[in-house]
Design a protein around this motif. Structure first.
Motif, PDB file in Angstrom:
ATOM      1  N   LEU A 183       0.819  -1.205   0.000  1.00 30.60           N
ATOM      2  CA  LEU A 183       0.000   0.000   0.000  1.00 30.60           C
ATOM      3  C   LEU A 183       0.859   1.264   0.000  1.00 30.60           C
ATOM      4  O   LEU A 183       1.908   1.320   0.644  1.00 30.60           O
ATOM      5  N   VAL A 184       0.373   2.261  -0.705  1.00 30.65           N
ATOM      6  CA  VAL A 184       1.014   3.572  -0.638  1.00 30.65           C
ATOM      7  C   VAL A 184       0.734   4.174   0.735  1.00 30.65           C
ATOM      8  O   VAL A 184      -0.163   3.726   1.464  1.00 30.65           O
ATOM      9  N   ALA A 185       1.491   5.191   1.102  1.00 25.06           N
ATOM     10  CA  ALA A 185       1.241   5.894   2.357  1.00 25.06           C
ATOM     11  C   ALA A 185      -0.178   6.448   2.342  1.00 25.06           C
ATOM     12  O   ALA A 185      -0.590   7.098   1.374  1.00 25.06           O
ATOM     13  N   GLY A 186      -0.934   6.154   3.380  1.00 25.12           N
ATOM     14  CA  GLY A 186      -2.311   6.602   3.446  1.00 25.12           C
ATOM     15  C   GLY A 186      -3.282   5.740   2.661  1.00 25.12           C
ATOM     16  O   GLY A 186      -4.479   6.046   2.604  1.00 25.12           O
ATOM     17  N   GLY A 187      -2.783   4.657   2.050  1.00 27.92           N
ATOM     18  CA  GLY A 187      -3.651   3.760   1.289  1.00 27.92           C
ATOM     19  C   GLY A 187      -4.687   3.096   2.177  1.00 27.92           C
ATOM     20  O   GLY A 187      -4.515   2.991   3.396  1.00 27.92           O
ATOM     21  N   ARG A 188      -5.755   2.636   1.568  1.00 32.65           N
ATOM     22  CA  ARG A 188      -6.885   2.106   2.314  1.00 32.65           C
ATOM     23  C   ARG A 188      -6.952   0.589   2.229  1.00 32.65           C
ATOM     24  O   ARG A 188      -6.646  -0.025   1.210  1.00 32.65           O
ATOM     25  N   ILE A 189      -7.378  -0.016   3.339  1.00 29.24           N
ATOM     26  CA  ILE A 189      -7.585  -1.464   3.405  1.00 29.24           C
ATOM     27  C   ILE A 189      -9.010  -1.736   3.860  1.00 29.24           C
ATOM     28  O   ILE A 189      -9.546  -1.026   4.727  1.00 29.24           O
ATOM     29  N   VAL A 190      -9.643  -2.741   3.262  1.00 27.01           N
ATOM     30  CA  VAL A 190     -10.978  -3.174   3.678  1.00 27.01           C
ATOM     31  C   VAL A 190     -10.982  -4.690   3.827  1.00 27.01           C
ATOM     32  O   VAL A 190     -10.558  -5.409   2.911  1.00 27.01           O
ATOM     33  N   LEU A 191     -11.426  -5.154   4.972  1.00 27.56           N
ATOM     34  CA  LEU A 191     -11.561  -6.585   5.246  1.00 27.56           C
ATOM     35  C   LEU A 191     -13.040  -6.900   5.462  1.00 27.56           C
ATOM     36  O   LEU A 191     -13.727  -6.187   6.194  1.00 27.56           O
TER      37      LEU A 191
ATOM     38  N   CYS B  42     -11.826  -9.956  15.356  1.00 29.47           N
ATOM     39  CA  CYS B  42     -10.489  -9.456  15.674  1.00 29.47           C
ATOM     40  C   CYS B  42      -9.994  -8.403  14.687  1.00 29.47           C
ATOM     41  O   CYS B  42      -8.890  -7.872  14.858  1.00 29.47           O
ATOM     42  N   TYR B  43     -10.777  -8.108  13.661  1.00 33.53           N
ATOM     43  CA  TYR B  43     -10.307  -7.188  12.623  1.00 33.53           C
ATOM     44  C   TYR B  43      -9.737  -5.890  13.193  1.00 33.53           C
ATOM     45  O   TYR B  43      -8.651  -5.444  12.820  1.00 33.53           O
ATOM     46  N   ARG B  44     -10.489  -5.263  14.086  1.00 35.64           N
ATOM     47  CA  ARG B  44     -10.060  -3.957  14.602  1.00 35.64           C
ATOM     48  C   ARG B  44      -8.705  -4.058  15.289  1.00 35.64           C
ATOM     49  O   ARG B  44      -7.788  -3.270  15.008  1.00 35.64           O
ATOM     50  N   ASN B  45      -8.573  -5.011  16.197  1.00 35.07           N
ATOM     51  CA  ASN B  45      -7.314  -5.123  16.932  1.00 35.07           C
ATOM     52  C   ASN B  45      -6.164  -5.562  16.024  1.00 35.07           C
ATOM     53  O   ASN B  45      -5.030  -5.093  16.184  1.00 35.07           O
TER      54      ASN B  45
ATOM     55  N   THR C 189     -12.218   1.579  11.377  1.00 33.35           N
ATOM     56  CA  THR C 189     -13.662   1.528  11.624  1.00 33.35           C
ATOM     57  C   THR C 189     -14.149   0.108  11.386  1.00 33.35           C
ATOM     58  O   THR C 189     -13.586  -0.628  10.575  1.00 33.35           O
ATOM     59  N   VAL C 190     -15.199  -0.273  12.099  1.00 39.40           N
ATOM     60  CA  VAL C 190     -15.820  -1.588  11.910  1.00 39.40           C
ATOM     61  C   VAL C 190     -17.330  -1.418  11.938  1.00 39.40           C
ATOM     62  O   VAL C 190     -17.859  -0.714  12.796  1.00 39.40           O
ATOM     63  N   GLU C 191     -18.002  -2.027  10.988  1.00 39.29           N
ATOM     64  CA  GLU C 191     -19.459  -2.067  11.009  1.00 39.29           C
ATOM     65  C   GLU C 191     -19.929  -3.470  10.663  1.00 39.29           C
ATOM     66  O   GLU C 191     -19.161  -4.279  10.140  1.00 39.29           O
ATOM     67  N   VAL C 192     -21.171  -3.733  10.977  1.00 41.00           N
ATOM     68  CA  VAL C 192     -21.743  -5.058  10.741  1.00 41.00           C
ATOM     69  C   VAL C 192     -22.994  -4.909   9.886  1.00 41.00           C
ATOM     70  O   VAL C 192     -23.876  -4.110  10.199  1.00 41.00           O
ATOM     71  N   ARG C 193     -23.046  -5.660   8.816  1.00 37.36           N
ATOM     72  CA  ARG C 193     -24.236  -5.729   7.964  1.00 37.36           C
ATOM     73  C   ARG C 193     -24.755  -7.162   8.034  1.00 37.36           C
ATOM     74  O   ARG C 193     -24.018  -8.098   7.687  1.00 37.36           O
ATOM     75  N   THR C 194     -25.971  -7.340   8.478  1.00 37.09           N
ATOM     76  CA  THR C 194     -26.513  -8.680   8.661  1.00 37.09           C
ATOM     77  C   THR C 194     -27.444  -9.041   7.505  1.00 37.09           C
ATOM     78  O   THR C 194     -28.423  -8.336   7.250  1.00 37.09           O
ATOM     79  N   GLY C 195     -27.120 -10.136   6.833  1.00 40.00           N
ATOM     80  CA  GLY C 195     -27.988 -10.648   5.792  1.00 40.00           C
ATOM     81  C   GLY C 195     -28.980 -11.642   6.370  1.00 40.00           C
ATOM     82  O   GLY C 195     -28.623 -12.470   7.218  1.00 40.00           O
ATOM     83  N   VAL C 196     -30.222 -11.545   5.938  1.00 37.23           N
ATOM     84  CA  VAL C 196     -31.270 -12.471   6.376  1.00 37.23           C
ATOM     85  C   VAL C 196     -31.731 -13.265   5.159  1.00 37.23           C
ATOM     86  O   VAL C 196     -32.107 -12.694   4.139  1.00 37.23           O
ATOM     87  N   PHE C 197     -31.686 -14.595   5.279  1.00 40.47           N
ATOM     88  CA  PHE C 197     -31.994 -15.478   4.161  1.00 40.47           C
ATOM     89  C   PHE C 197     -33.116 -16.428   4.561  1.00 40.47           C
ATOM     90  O   PHE C 197     -33.042 -17.081   5.606  1.00 40.47           O
ATOM     91  N   THR C 198     -34.141 -16.497   3.727  1.00 42.16           N
ATOM     92  CA  THR C 198     -35.304 -17.320   4.053  1.00 42.16           C
ATOM     93  C   THR C 198     -35.663 -18.309   2.954  1.00 42.16           C
ATOM     94  O   THR C 198     -36.652 -19.029   3.078  1.00 42.16           O
TER      95      THR C 198
ATOM     96  N   PRO D  67     -24.310 -12.268  10.132  1.00 48.01           N
ATOM     97  CA  PRO D  67     -23.649 -10.965  10.279  1.00 48.01           C
ATOM     98  C   PRO D  67     -22.321 -10.941   9.526  1.00 48.01           C
ATOM     99  O   PRO D  67     -21.501 -11.853   9.664  1.00 48.01           O
ATOM    100  N   MET D  68     -22.113  -9.902   8.717  1.00 45.77           N
ATOM    101  CA  MET D  68     -20.867  -9.719   7.985  1.00 45.77           C
ATOM    102  C   MET D  68     -20.143  -8.500   8.548  1.00 45.77           C
ATOM    103  O   MET D  68     -20.720  -7.406   8.618  1.00 45.77           O
ATOM    104  N   PHE D  69     -18.917  -8.686   8.952  1.00 40.44           N
ATOM    105  CA  PHE D  69     -18.113  -7.620   9.537  1.00 40.44           C
ATOM    106  C   PHE D  69     -17.305  -6.937   8.435  1.00 40.44           C
ATOM    107  O   PHE D  69     -16.678  -7.605   7.626  1.00 40.44           O
ATOM    108  N   VAL D  70     -17.338  -5.611   8.449  1.00 39.73           N
ATOM    109  CA  VAL D  70     -16.611  -4.837   7.450  1.00 39.73           C
ATOM    110  C   VAL D  70     -15.693  -3.860   8.194  1.00 39.73           C
ATOM    111  O   VAL D  70     -16.161  -2.954   8.891  1.00 39.73           O
ATOM    112  N   ALA D  71     -14.400  -4.076   8.055  1.00 38.24           N
ATOM    113  CA  ALA D  71     -13.413  -3.217   8.708  1.00 38.24           C
ATOM    114  C   ALA D  71     -12.649  -2.435   7.650  1.00 38.24           C
ATOM    115  O   ALA D  71     -12.305  -2.964   6.598  1.00 38.24           O
ATOM    116  N   ALA D  72     -12.390  -1.173   7.948  1.00 34.16           N
ATOM    117  CA  ALA D  72     -11.630  -0.327   7.029  1.00 34.16           C
ATOM    118  C   ALA D  72     -10.597   0.456   7.827  1.00 34.16           C
ATOM    119  O   ALA D  72     -10.811   0.781   9.004  1.00 34.16           O
TER     120      ALA D  72
END
Length: 256
Positions: free
Chosen positions: A131-139, A176-179, A190-199, A246-251
């Motif tokens: 990554l370049v300096a200041g580049g972004r990562i998303v997990l 553990c993404y954040r740590n 940052t970390v957020e959670v998006r929960t998918g519901v499947f029926t 639940p899907m965890f999204v860390a940036a």
């Protein structure tokens, strides 16, 4: 999705079929779009998609003018990605050794990858390198202990979920993404959670995989596993299946 071990062609093809079905769901499309936004994917930027699978994200990023490179250790995955997207840049490589120069990309994306890694710290050190300096990562990924499944036998369901999780190198990597990012030297985490519901029946192959994996550990018997998946199939047929994932999204940003 990626592996650090070499799968058979049959298992890879089965995985691609499952991924194709899952990736076509509206919730999955929204999650990919969120990852592109968080990574700052704009025309003229460059992104490496680690564990690119059949190359869907690489193709979508390319449509937005992003110079995207997809890497995956599975040669069959890369072969299929190249067949499906002839103009894409796809390379055989794992998360620990990216075929990129130091400070050569603006963004790093890994979707459903880190639960398969024995050494996530090593992968993040490699992310910092490219990554370049200041580049972004998303997990992006799910915590394999937190599949929420309605069932007539909650105790058996817990046993199946946890037994399948224990087959993975890092089943709880997402929590553990954040740590992990902080300890690797990333900032603005940052970390957020998006929960998918499947029926419906779309996720039945996933549920079948959970029961088969749990059976392979000996924690549940073949009879228990067969009874459990039969119930889930019956629920799907009667429009009574319920799975919340639940899907965890860390940036985060690389240091400047």
């Amino acid at each position: 999705m990626t592996r650090e071990t070499e799968p058979t062609q049959q298992s890879t093809d089965e995985l691609i079929a499952l991924l194709d079905a899952a990736d076509a769901l509206p919730a999955a499309r929204e999650l990919r779009a969120l990852s592109y936004e968080l990574i700052g994917a704009e025309a003229g930027t460059s992104v490496v998609d680690v564990g690119c699978g059949a190359g869907r994200a690489v193709a979508e990023l390319g449509e937005h003018g992003v110079k995207a490179v997809g890497v995956d250790p599975d040669e069959r995955m890369i072969e299929i990605a190249r067949d499906r997207r002839p103009g894409g840049d796809f390379r055989v490589a794992g998360a620990y050794g990216l075929p990129l120069a130091d400070a050569s990309v603006d963004g790093y994306r890994a979707d459903k990858v880190f639960h398969l890694l024995e050494q996530p710290e090593r992968a993040l050190a490699e992310a910092l390198r490219v990554l370049v300096a200041g580049g972004r990562i998303v997990l992006i990924g799910q915590d394999w202990d937190t599949f929420v499944i309605d069932s007539d036998d909650p105790a058996l369901t817990r046993s199946i979920v946890h037994a399948r999780a224990d087959l993975l190198a890092g089943p709880r990597a997402a929590r553990c993404y954040r740590n992990l990012l902080l300890e690797a030297g990333f900032g603005q985490v940052t970390v957020e959670v998006r929960t998918g519901v499947f029926t419906g029946p779309t996720m039945l192959p996933l549920l079948a995989g959970l029961s088969a994996g749990a059976c392979s550990t000996g924690v549940v018997t073949r009879g228990q596993a067969a009874r459990w998946i039969a119930e889930q199939r019956a629920r799907a047929a009667a429009d009574r299946l319920f799975l919340a994932l639940p899907m965890f999204v860390a940036a985060a940003s690389a240091p400047r």
